[in-house]
Design an enzyme around this catalytic site. Structure first.
Site, short mmCIF file in Angstrom:
data_model
loop_
_atom_site.label_atom_id
_atom_site.label_comp_id
_atom_site.label_asym_id
_atom_site.label_seq_id
_atom_site.Cartn_x
_atom_site.Cartn_y
_atom_site.Cartn_z
CG HIS A 20 -2.02 -1.04 0.99
ND1 HIS A 20 -2.99 -1.27 0.62
CD2 HIS A 20 -1.92 -2.24 1.72
CE1 HIS A 20 -3.93 -2.29 0.72
NE2 HIS A 20 -3.06 -2.95 1.49
CG ASN A 61 -7.84 -4.68 0.61
OD1 ASN A 61 -7.00 -3.53 0.46
ND2 ASN A 61 -7.32 -5.84 0.79
CE1 TYR A 90 -2.13 -4.74 7.96
CE2 TYR A 90 -2.58 -2.52 7.35
CZ TYR A 90 -2.52 -3.71 7.24
OH TYR A 90 -2.87 -4.11 5.74
#
Length: 496
Positions: free
Chosen positions: A54, A127, A334
Site C-alpha cells: 500500500h 480493500n 500494522y
C-alpha cells in the site's frame, strides 16, 4: 500582513538563502556553513521508509453520517443516533507497487477509514474487494514476495504470482476478482470498500454480533481494460480525487453492514471468519446505516497522507475483533509497521491523533510530545495545566488514580471471545476447505464480455509460467466451473 523572517529550524534569522559561505568568489566552502549543513542534512532525511504494501496512495478528509442507529448492537458512541456525524480520514492505495508505480496497476485497492470518534480512533482497514487471497497470516510475506518484482531482475514476473496461486487454492476467489473487469478501477471515487474481515459489535447487555462492513460508491463502479489503463497517466487516480474535491464534487459512499449472531455463526455452513469467503446476501442482507463523504483535501501530502497510520487494532468501545486468522495477524503487524516507519509516537502525529483526550503511561521515544493537539500524558510543556506529580507518572497501578491519574474503565470491556468446544492448540490445516464454489458462483454471474476479459487477463500472465503451474491453475478453474478452465486454456493457446 507583516513579512515573515526566514529562520533556521532553531529560530535564528537567516542572512542569505541563495549563497553558501566560501573562501572567495571562486574558492571552496568553509566549515562554518551551518545553515547549508542544516538544509542538506534535513534534505537527506526528508523521506521515511515507504510502506512495504500500500505504498502508493492518496487520501482526504470527510464525514461519516449515521442514517440508522446501531444502538441495539453496539455501545460505540458514534453509532447511537441517526444524524450523528464523525470526522474521518480515508486513504486509498494500490497494494503491490512502490511509490513510483502506477495508479492503474491490476491490483486490489486499499480502502482505509479512520473514524475520529469521541472515544478514540477506530480504523476500518479494508480493500475494494470483499475477500482476500489468504486466510492465514503466516503466508502473507510469501504472497507479497510473489507479487513484487523478481529479486534477481527487479522486474515484474507474472510467473511468480501464478506459481504462488497454483500452490494456494485459497487465493482462487480473490484472484478471479483481480483478473476480472474489476481489476483496474477508473478512479478511487468509483470503487466499493469493504472491511473484508469479520469484526464484532457488542452492546450494553454484553451481547456480541459478528459484522462485515460495506461502503458502496454512489458514483457507480467504473473500470478500465488493460489497453485503456496503458494510456492513463501514472498519477491519474490521485489527480482525479484531488480535483473532484477541489471543485466541490464530493464523492460519497453508502455504508451498509451484514450482521450475524453468535448462534448463527456456530452452525453456518461457511466459516464466517474465513477471509477468502463472502457471506451471501441472501442469507445475511445488507443493512444501510450511514453515508461517507469526502469533502476536504490534505494541506500537506507528506505530513498527512504519507504519515497517516491505520491499524485494525485501533478499536473503540463497542467494536472489536473476531477469530478471523488474518485479522488476528494484522492486529500485531500494522501497529508494528507504523512504529518502524514513523516511530513509537506515531499517534502523536496530528493526522493520527485522536480528537479526544488521551491519557496513558507510555513515555519517551523519538518525537515524544511533538505538538499533538491532545494531551498524551508525556509531561513537560505539552501539559502546562497538568499537576506535575500526576503528569510525571509512568506506571500503573499507583496511589494517585483518584487525584487525576488515569485508570481503566471496566465497563467498556468486550464480551469474552467464544472458542470452539474442546479446541486443541496446534497447526490446523485448511487445505480441505471449499475454495472453489464461491469463485465459480462469481464466474457464472459474469456476462460473456466479462468472461472474455477474465480469460485474457489470466492467460497473459499464466502463459509465462511453466507447464506444471499452468496445469495446477487449470485444475483449480475446472473445480470452480469447467467453462472457466476451458476459456483460460483457449486464451493461453491463442497466445502461444
Amino acid at each position: 500582513m507583516a513579512n515573515k523572517i526566514l529562520t533556521t529550524s532553531a529560530g535564528a534569522p537567516v542572512a542569505d538563502d541563495n549563497n553558501s559561505i566560501s573562501a572567495g568568489a571562486r574558492g571552496p566552502l568553509t566549515f562554518d556553513n551551518h545553515y547549508m549543513f542544516e538544509k542538506l542534512a534535513h534534505f537527506n532525511r526528508e523521506r521515511i521508509p515507504e510502506r512495504v504494501v500500500h505504498a502508493r496512495g492518496t487520501g482526504a478528509y470527510g464525514t461519516f453520517t449515521v442514517t440508522k442507529s446501531l444502538k441495539d448492537y453496539t455501545i460505540a458512541d458514534f453509532l447511537q443516533n441517526a444524524g450523528q456525524q464523525t470526522e474521518v480520514f480515508v486513504r486509498f492505495s494500490t497494494v503491490g507497487g512502490g511509490q513510483d508505480s502506477s495508479d492503474y496497476a491490476r491490483d486490489p485497492r486499499g480502502f482505509a477509514v479512520k473514524f475520529y470518534t469521541k472515544e478514540g480512533n477506530w480504523d476500518m482497514v479494508g480493500n475494494n474487494t470483499p475477500v482476500f487471497f489468504l486466510n492465514d497470516p503466516i503466508k502473507f510475506p510469501d504472497f507479497i514476495h510473489s507479487q513484487k518484482k523478481d529479486p534477481r531482475t527487479n522486474l515484474p514476473n507474472p510467473a511468480n504470482a501464478f506459481e504462488f496461486w497454483a500452490n494456494h487454492p485459497q487465493s482462487l476467489h480473490q484472484m478471479t476478482i483481480l483478473m476480472s473487469d474489476r481489476g483496474i478501477p477508473l478512479s478511487y471515487r468509483h470503487v466499493h470498500g469493504f472491511s473484508s474481515h469479520t469484526l464484532s459489535l457488542y452492546n450494553s447487555k454484553g451481547e456480541r454480533y459478528w459484522v462485515k462492513w460495506h461502503f458502496k460508491t454512489n458514483q457507480g463502479i467504473k473500470t478500465l481494460t488493460n489497453a485503456e489503463a496503458a494510456t492513463m497517466p501514472a498519477h491519474g487516480a490521485q489527480q482525479d480525487l484531488v480535483n473532484a474535491i477541489d471543485r466541490g464534487d464530493f464523492p460519497s459512499w453508502r455504508v451498509e453492514v451484514q450482521i450475524m449472531t453468535e448462534a448463527q455463526a456456530s452452525t453456518y455452513r461457511i466459516n464466517p471468519f474465513d477471509l477468502t469467503k463472502i457471506w451471501p446476501h441472501k442469507d445475511f442482507p445488507l443493512i444501510e446505516i450511514g453515508k461517507l463523504e469526502l469533502n476536504r483535501n490534505v494541506h500537506n501530502y507528506f505530513a498527512e497522507t504519507e504519515q497517516v497510520s491505520f491499524a485494525p487494532s485501533n478499536f473503540v468501545p463497542g467494536i472489536n475483533a473476531s477469530p478471523d486468522k488474518m485479522l488476528q495477524g494484522r492486529l500485531l503487524a500494522y501497529q508494528d509497521a507504523a512504529r518502524y516507519r514513523i516511530g513509537a509516537n506515531a499517534n502523536q502525529i496530528p493526522v493520527n491523533a485522536p480528537r479526544c483526550p488521551v491519557n496513558h503511561y507510555q513515555r519517551d521515544g523519538a518525537f515524544a510530545g511533538m505538538g499533538c493537539p491532545v494531551g498524551h500524558g508525556t509531561g513537560g510543556a505539552a501539559y502546562p495545566n497538568a499537576a506535575a506529580a500526576v503528569d510525571a507518572l509512568n506506571f500503573y497501578p499507583n496511589d494517585r488514580t483518584g487525584n487525576g491519574a488515569p485508570a481503566p474503565v471496566t465497563a467498556v470491556a468486550p464480551p469474552p471471545m467464544p472458542a470452539l468446544e474442546n479446541a486443541w492448540i496446534g497447526y490446523h490445516d485448511q487445505s480441505d476447505e471449499d475454495y472453489y464454489t464461491q469463485a465459480g458462483d462469481l464466474f457464472r454471474i459474469m456476462n460473456n464480455e466479462q468472461k472474455a476479459q477474465l480469460f485474457n487477463n489470466i492467460a497473459g500472465g499464466l502463459s509465462q509460467a511453466n507447464a506444471s503451474i499452468q496445469q495446477r491453475m487449470l485444475a483449480q478453474f475446472a473445480k470452480a466451473d469447467p467453462a472457466y478452465a476451458d476459456g483460460v486454456k483457449q486464451a493461453i493457446a491463442a497466445i502461444v
